[in-house]
Write a protein that holds these residues in place. Sequence first.
Motif, PDB file in Angstrom:
ATOM      1  N   ILE A  31       0.828  -1.207   0.000  1.00  0.00           N
ATOM      2  CA  ILE A  31       0.000   0.000   0.000  1.00  0.00           C
ATOM      3  C   ILE A  31       0.862   1.257   0.000  1.00  0.00           C
ATOM      4  N   ARG A  32       1.960   1.253   0.772  1.00  0.00           N
ATOM      5  CA  ARG A  32       2.861   2.414   0.768  1.00  0.00           C
ATOM      6  C   ARG A  32       3.364   2.696  -0.645  1.00  0.00           C
ATOM      7  N   GLY A  33       3.791   1.666  -1.342  1.00  0.00           N
ATOM      8  CA  GLY A  33       4.286   1.839  -2.711  1.00  0.00           C
ATOM      9  C   GLY A  33       3.202   2.311  -3.655  1.00  0.00           C
ATOM     10  N   GLU A  34       2.015   1.746  -3.537  1.00  0.00           N
ATOM     11  CA  GLU A  34       0.918   2.141  -4.417  1.00  0.00           C
ATOM     12  C   GLU A  34       0.504   3.586  -4.184  1.00  0.00           C
ATOM     13  N   ARG A  35       0.509   4.016  -2.937  1.00  0.00           N
ATOM     14  CA  ARG A  35       0.177   5.417  -2.644  1.00  0.00           C
ATOM     15  C   ARG A  35       1.194   6.360  -3.266  1.00  0.00           C
ATOM     16  N   LEU A  36       2.469   6.010  -3.169  1.00  0.00           N
ATOM     17  CA  LEU A  36       3.507   6.861  -3.745  1.00  0.00           C
ATOM     18  C   LEU A  36       3.375   6.896  -5.268  1.00  0.00           C
ATOM     19  N   GLY A  42      -0.466  11.486 -10.152  1.00  0.00           N
ATOM     20  CA  GLY A  42      -1.302  12.676  -9.998  1.00  0.00           C
ATOM     21  C   GLY A  42      -0.539  13.973 -10.186  1.00  0.00           C
ATOM     22  N   LEU A  43       0.731  13.970  -9.832  1.00  0.00           N
ATOM     23  CA  LEU A  43       1.557  15.165  -9.998  1.00  0.00           C
ATOM     24  C   LEU A  43       2.094  15.291 -11.419  1.00  0.00           C
ATOM     25  N   GLY A  44       1.878  14.263 -12.232  1.00  0.00           N
ATOM     26  CA  GLY A  44       2.321  14.304 -13.623  1.00  0.00           C
ATOM     27  C   GLY A  44       3.799  14.056 -13.826  1.00  0.00           C
ATOM     28  N   CYS A  45       4.446  13.410 -12.866  1.00  0.00           N
ATOM     29  CA  CYS A  45       5.892  13.172 -12.998  1.00  0.00           C
ATOM     30  C   CYS A  45       6.224  11.682 -13.025  1.00  0.00           C
ATOM     31  N   PHE A  46       5.245  10.850 -13.354  1.00  0.00           N
ATOM     32  CA  PHE A  46       5.512   9.417 -13.330  1.00  0.00           C
ATOM     33  C   PHE A  46       6.463   8.966 -14.434  1.00  0.00           C
ATOM     34  N   ASP A  47       6.559   9.709 -15.531  1.00  0.00           N
ATOM     35  CA  ASP A  47       7.470   9.315 -16.613  1.00  0.00           C
ATOM     36  C   ASP A  47       8.913   9.247 -16.126  1.00  0.00           C
ATOM     37  N   ALA A  48       9.310  10.204 -15.290  1.00  0.00           N
ATOM     38  CA  ALA A  48      10.673  10.191 -14.742  1.00  0.00           C
ATOM     39  C   ALA A  48      10.867   8.983 -13.833  1.00  0.00           C
ATOM     40  N   ASP A  90      15.404   7.931  -3.078  1.00  0.00           N
ATOM     41  CA  ASP A  90      16.269   7.741  -4.242  1.00  0.00           C
ATOM     42  C   ASP A  90      15.728   8.454  -5.476  1.00  0.00           C
ATOM     43  N   LEU A  91      14.449   8.777  -5.454  1.00  0.00           N
ATOM     44  CA  LEU A  91      13.826   9.456  -6.591  1.00  0.00           C
ATOM     45  C   LEU A  91      14.056  10.964  -6.558  1.00  0.00           C
ATOM     46  N   TYR A  92      14.550  11.471  -5.469  1.00  0.00           N
ATOM     47  CA  TYR A  92      14.749  12.907  -5.304  1.00  0.00           C
ATOM     48  C   TYR A  92      16.226  13.233  -5.410  1.00  0.00           C
ATOM     49  N   PRO A  93      16.548  14.507  -5.666  1.00  0.00           N
ATOM     50  CA  PRO A  93      17.970  14.878  -5.642  1.00  0.00           C
ATOM     51  C   PRO A  93      18.513  14.738  -4.228  1.00  0.00           C
ATOM     52  N   SER A  94      19.804  14.546  -4.094  1.00  0.00           N
ATOM     53  CA  SER A  94      20.409  14.403  -2.771  1.00  0.00           C
ATOM     54  C   SER A  94      20.346  15.703  -1.984  1.00  0.00           C
ATOM     55  N   PHE A  95      20.499  16.826  -2.689  1.00  0.00           N
ATOM     56  CA  PHE A  95      20.504  18.134  -2.037  1.00  0.00           C
ATOM     57  C   PHE A  95      19.620  19.100  -2.813  1.00  0.00           C
ATOM     58  N   ILE A  96      19.047  20.054  -2.092  1.00  0.00           N
ATOM     59  CA  ILE A  96      18.284  21.135  -2.715  1.00  0.00           C
ATOM     60  C   ILE A  96      18.782  22.454  -2.145  1.00  0.00           C
ATOM     61  N   GLY A  97      18.391  23.532  -2.786  1.00  0.00           N
ATOM     62  CA  GLY A  97      18.787  24.853  -2.326  1.00  0.00           C
ATOM     63  C   GLY A  97      17.988  25.290  -1.108  1.00  0.00           C
ATOM     64  N   ILE A  98      18.468  26.336  -0.482  1.00  0.00           N
ATOM     65  CA  ILE A  98      17.819  26.814   0.736  1.00  0.00           C
ATOM     66  C   ILE A  98      16.424  27.374   0.449  1.00  0.00           C
ATOM     67  N   ARG A  99      16.225  27.943  -0.728  1.00  0.00           N
ATOM     68  CA  ARG A  99      14.899  28.464  -1.081  1.00  0.00           C
ATOM     69  C   ARG A  99      13.856  27.341  -1.104  1.00  0.00           C
ATOM     70  N   GLU A 100      14.205  26.217  -1.736  1.00  0.00           N
ATOM     71  CA  GLU A 100      13.282  25.088  -1.796  1.00  0.00           C
ATOM     72  C   GLU A 100      13.046  24.499  -0.407  1.00  0.00           C
ATOM     73  N   ALA A 101      14.115  24.396   0.372  1.00  0.00           N
ATOM     74  CA  ALA A 101      13.992  23.856   1.732  1.00  0.00           C
ATOM     75  C   ALA A 101      13.108  24.758   2.590  1.00  0.00           C
ATOM     76  N   ALA A 102      13.299  26.067   2.478  1.00  0.00           N
ATOM     77  CA  ALA A 102      12.481  27.007   3.248  1.00  0.00           C
ATOM     78  C   ALA A 102      11.014  26.863   2.875  1.00  0.00           C
ATOM     79  N   ASN A 103      10.750  26.684   1.598  1.00  0.00           N
ATOM     80  CA  ASN A 103       9.371  26.501   1.135  1.00  0.00           C
ATOM     81  C   ASN A 103       8.747  25.255   1.761  1.00  0.00           C
TER      82      ASN A 103
END
Length: 167
Positions: A31-36, A42-48, A90-103
Amino acid sequence: MLENWTQGSAPSASSIIDINNIRDAGVAEQIRGERLGALFQGLGCFDAVQGFHDELRAGRRSGSVSRALSSSKLPRSQISNPNLYYYASDLYPSFIGIREAANVMGISNSAAHRLVRAGQFPFPVARAGRSYKISVKALMHFKGIPDAIVHVDDIENGALHAGGGAK
């Protein structure tokens, strides 16, 4: 969780199930995998995500949790290829900028910079030239977002279901 893209639609059964109350660990894992997968669809990023899965299946990339399979965390690993398991992060970048983190943290960019300069940011920050980099895994931990172990089939089944398709 998925309210942004499912407004006006009836909730699916898996969206109202509390995973913490499921006794069968294999079902909870699925269920955890199916929800993700449904979220990515739904976000339109499944191709990646599908590209990442294709690399796993072709052996050009190994699942990140194959060493952890000896533990009892993955009850279904006995019946599936262990290299097809990975951490959701693993699907996300290892690091993001401070602007994205603050958001993500719900604070302003200037407040985040102020906290970093005062040494009061809630987790380590790396300096990269004139900018700051934030570990996505540390941010997930801070926000209480679990780094779930998932299987490619569960992610794809969730995305397929959310997209209205049938296997």
